[in-house]
Design an enzyme around this catalytic site. Structure first.
Site, PDB file in Angstrom:
ATOM      1  N   LYS A  59      16.444 -17.325   3.813  1.00 36.06           N
ATOM      2  CA  LYS A  59      15.463 -17.808   4.803  1.00 36.06           C
ATOM      3  C   LYS A  59      15.585 -19.313   4.970  1.00 36.06           C
ATOM      4  O   LYS A  59      15.456 -19.847   6.078  1.00 36.06           O
ATOM      5  CB  LYS A  59      14.029 -17.452   4.380  1.00 36.06           C
ATOM      6  CG  LYS A  59      13.754 -15.975   4.363  1.00 36.06           C
ATOM      7  CD  LYS A  59      13.361 -15.450   5.730  1.00 36.06           C
ATOM      8  CE  LYS A  59      13.199 -13.960   5.652  1.00 36.06           C
ATOM      9  NZ  LYS A  59      13.220 -13.235   6.865  1.00 36.06           N
ATOM     10  N   LYS A  99      22.309  -4.029   6.837  1.00 36.59           N
ATOM     11  CA  LYS A  99      20.903  -3.647   6.755  1.00 36.59           C
ATOM     12  C   LYS A  99      20.206  -3.682   8.115  1.00 36.59           C
ATOM     13  O   LYS A  99      20.363  -4.645   8.867  1.00 36.59           O
ATOM     14  CB  LYS A  99      20.206  -4.640   5.807  1.00 36.59           C
ATOM     15  CG  LYS A  99      18.790  -4.254   5.463  1.00 36.59           C
ATOM     16  CD  LYS A  99      18.063  -5.365   4.741  1.00 36.59           C
ATOM     17  CE  LYS A  99      16.638  -5.434   5.249  1.00 36.59           C
ATOM     18  NZ  LYS A  99      15.912  -6.587   4.818  1.00 36.59           N
ATOM     19  N   LYS A 105      14.303  -6.414  11.160  1.00 37.82           N
ATOM     20  CA  LYS A 105      13.711  -6.938  12.402  1.00 37.82           C
ATOM     21  C   LYS A 105      14.370  -8.233  12.839  1.00 37.82           C
ATOM     22  O   LYS A 105      14.590  -8.469  14.016  1.00 37.82           O
ATOM     23  CB  LYS A 105      12.218  -7.186  12.190  1.00 37.82           C
ATOM     24  CG  LYS A 105      11.422  -5.912  12.149  1.00 37.82           C
ATOM     25  CD  LYS A 105      10.065  -6.133  11.491  1.00 37.82           C
ATOM     26  CE  LYS A 105       9.634  -4.901  10.721  1.00 37.82           C
ATOM     27  NZ  LYS A 105       8.662  -5.162   9.673  1.00 37.82           N
TER      28      LYS A 105
HETATM   29  P1  TYM Z   1       9.363  -5.498   4.858  1.00 37.85           P
HETATM   30  O1  TYM Z   1       8.211  -5.623   5.765  1.00 37.85           O
HETATM   31  O2  TYM Z   1      10.573  -6.317   5.120  1.00 37.85           O
HETATM   32  O3  TYM Z   1       9.841  -4.001   4.767  1.00 37.85           O
HETATM   33  C1  TYM Z   1       8.919  -2.976   4.474  1.00 37.85           C
HETATM   34  C2  TYM Z   1       9.565  -1.882   3.651  1.00 37.85           C
HETATM   35  O4  TYM Z   1      10.669  -1.331   4.350  1.00 37.85           O
HETATM   36  C3  TYM Z   1      11.829  -1.393   3.531  1.00 37.85           C
HETATM   37  N1  TYM Z   1      13.008  -1.672   4.366  1.00 37.85           N
HETATM   38  C4  TYM Z   1      14.150  -0.991   4.263  1.00 37.85           C
HETATM   39  N2  TYM Z   1      14.518   0.015   3.453  1.00 37.85           N
HETATM   40  C5  TYM Z   1      15.759   0.514   3.619  1.00 37.85           C
HETATM   41  N3  TYM Z   1      16.640   0.054   4.552  1.00 37.85           N
HETATM   42  C6  TYM Z   1      16.320  -0.967   5.380  1.00 37.85           C
HETATM   43  N4  TYM Z   1      17.166  -1.397   6.286  1.00 37.85           N
HETATM   44  C7  TYM Z   1      15.016  -1.544   5.253  1.00 37.85           C
HETATM   45  N5  TYM Z   1      14.358  -2.527   5.908  1.00 37.85           N
HETATM   46  C8  TYM Z   1      13.127  -2.604   5.333  1.00 37.85           C
HETATM   47  C9  TYM Z   1      11.577  -2.532   2.562  1.00 37.85           C
HETATM   48  O5  TYM Z   1      12.343  -2.368   1.393  1.00 37.85           O
HETATM   49  C10 TYM Z   1      10.105  -2.393   2.311  1.00 37.85           C
HETATM   50  O6  TYM Z   1       9.850  -1.434   1.308  1.00 37.85           O
HETATM   51  N6  TYM Z   1       8.000  -8.049   0.834  1.00 37.85           N
HETATM   52  C11 TYM Z   1       7.790  -6.805   1.534  1.00 37.85           C
HETATM   53  C12 TYM Z   1       6.364  -6.510   1.918  1.00 37.85           C
HETATM   54  C13 TYM Z   1       5.413  -6.578   0.772  1.00 37.85           C
HETATM   55  C14 TYM Z   1       5.297  -5.622  -0.278  1.00 37.85           C
HETATM   56  C15 TYM Z   1       4.268  -6.137  -1.127  1.00 37.85           C
HETATM   57  C16 TYM Z   1       5.918  -4.405  -0.567  1.00 37.85           C
HETATM   58  C17 TYM Z   1       4.544  -7.575   0.547  1.00 37.85           C
HETATM   59  N7  TYM Z   1       3.835  -7.327  -0.610  1.00 37.85           N
HETATM   60  C18 TYM Z   1       3.883  -5.443  -2.263  1.00 37.85           C
HETATM   61  C19 TYM Z   1       5.518  -3.728  -1.714  1.00 37.85           C
HETATM   62  C20 TYM Z   1       4.498  -4.245  -2.552  1.00 37.85           C
HETATM   63  C21 TYM Z   1       8.619  -6.874   2.811  1.00 37.85           C
HETATM   64  O7  TYM Z   1       8.909  -7.916   3.315  1.00 37.85           O
HETATM   65  O8  TYM Z   1       8.894  -5.686   3.344  1.00 37.85           O
END
Ligand code: TYM
Length: 330
Positions: free
Chosen positions: A111, A194, A197
């Site tokens: 980032k 991957k 977004k």
């Molecule tokens: P975020 O919003 O980027 O993604 C949400 C969830 O989707 C999964 N994910 C994927 N899994 C497989 N292949 C992909 N291409 C893919 N893109 C996204 C992510 O692994 C995630 O599970 N930091 C986290 C949000 C968060 C969180 C938490 C999660 C904040 N606090 C506490 C669990 C517990 C995030 O940015 O996810």
């Protein structure tokens, strides 16, 4: 019953990566565990979204959670910013987390490279906020995709360090959870590793048939197999990975055989993949629209979710304050 928590950042709509990496596990877990699912709106502030978009984005994810089949009667759904207890724990955890270890987190480094003019402290301490989301409920299982492994390691470190500093056995070390043998990583359509977004390579659950077809037909491929039974290059393996999650096993097998005998036509494979993605998304898409239209219902669900989450969070925080040495003075 074991506690489970997980969240998704409201920085757009849910895509197939979110669904197969996380949400599919949320749906199965809600019947077996004490689950809480949330919308990580504080986490989205690292990129400075417009105020008018904040509420809208939370409603979008909430409608999508419901459309996917999360039942708020089984698993409360809340918006992170409705649970201020998380921030107090975030402060305590930040006191025990060191600059060097935060700077080494790969997503922080990425980032910082992507947005060099906005390397803010929130970005640096993203993993401690995520640890607070989890530890505030003393959750033991966290359904997340493969990309969250380093953040999960930080959450375990936060739990361990708190326990060590205060000589307690208070926080369990949370583990990533998925029903498949390995954590899932859904690839993007641009040949990258991957779907994400910020990469503009996603199929969203709300995409209509025409959009899905257009995106899939444009997916990156190569010039075809050069010899029978040769290994698939990454861009082709990516299409098969997508196929494995949305298509029938016999469809995957059919195209696998075509690859192996060098008679594969990528146009046919993509056409089939687009049809199968559409068949998967169509019923969810309709439900998203229905849930999104009823904002009173969304508000009620988020309010009930926040009440339940705050109850659980408060119980943890009372004990944390005692452990740290803060005693009630008022
Ligand atoms: P975020 O919003 O980027 O993604 C949400 C969830 O989707 C999964 N994910 C994927 N899994 C497989 N292949 C992909 N291409 C893919 N893109 C996204 C992510 O692994 C995630 O599970 N930091 C986290 C949000 C968060 C969180 C938490 C999660 C904040 N606090 C506490 C669990 C517990 C995030 O940015 O996810």
């Amino acid at each position: 019953m074991e506690k489970v928590v997980s969240g998704i950042r409201p920085t757009g709509n849910l895509h197939l990566g979110n669904y197969f990496g996380a949400v599919t596990n949320f749906i199965k877990m809600q019947d077996q565990y004490d689950c809480l699912f949330f919308i990580a709106d504080w986490h989205s502030l690292t990129t400075h979204p417009k105020p008018q978009d904040i509420q809208q984005s939370a409603n979008t994810i909430l409608s999508e959670y419901l459309a996917c089949g999360i039942d708020p009667e089984k698993a409360p759904i809340y918006v992170q910013s409705d649970v201020p207890e998380v921030l107090e724990l975030y402060l305590y955890l930040n006191m025990n987390t060191y600059l060097g270890e935060l700077e080494r987190v790969t997503t922080f480094k990425e980032k910082a490279r992507q947005q060099p003019d906005n390397v803010n402290a929130g970005l640096l301490t993203y993993p401690t906020l995520m640890a607070s989301d989890i530890l505030i409920h003393r959750a033991v299982k966290v359904p997340v995709g493969k990309d969250q492994e380093q953040n999960m390691e930080m959450a375990r470190k936060c739990a361990r360090r708190f326990n060590n500093i205060y000589g307690v056995d208070f926080f369990p070390e949370p583990q990533s959870f998925h029903f498949t043998a390995n954590a899932v990583k859904i690839p993007g359509l641009d040949g990258s590793g991957k779907m994400g977004k910020s990469q503009d390579n996603c199929i969203y659950l709300k995409d209509d048939a025409k959009t899905i077809r257009k995106k899939v037909m444009k997916a990156v491929t190569d010039c075809g197999p050069q010899a029978p039974n040769s290994p698939k290059p990454e861009v082709i393996e990516n299409l098969f990975t997508l196929m494995r999650v949305v298509s029938k096993p016999e469809t995957v097998q059919f195209f696998d055989e075509k690859w192996n005998d060098c008679s594969i036509r990528y146009g046919d494979l993509k056409k089939q993949l687009a049809e199968d993605v559409e068949a998967f998304c169509a019923p969810i898409r309709e439900k998203i629209q229905a849930y999104a239209a009823d904002t009173d219902n969304l508000r009620a669900i988020a309010r009930r979710g926040a009440e339940k989450a705050r109850e659980s969070a408060n119980a943890t925080l009372q004990e944390v304050r005692q452990i740290i040495g803060f005693h009630k003075t008022v």
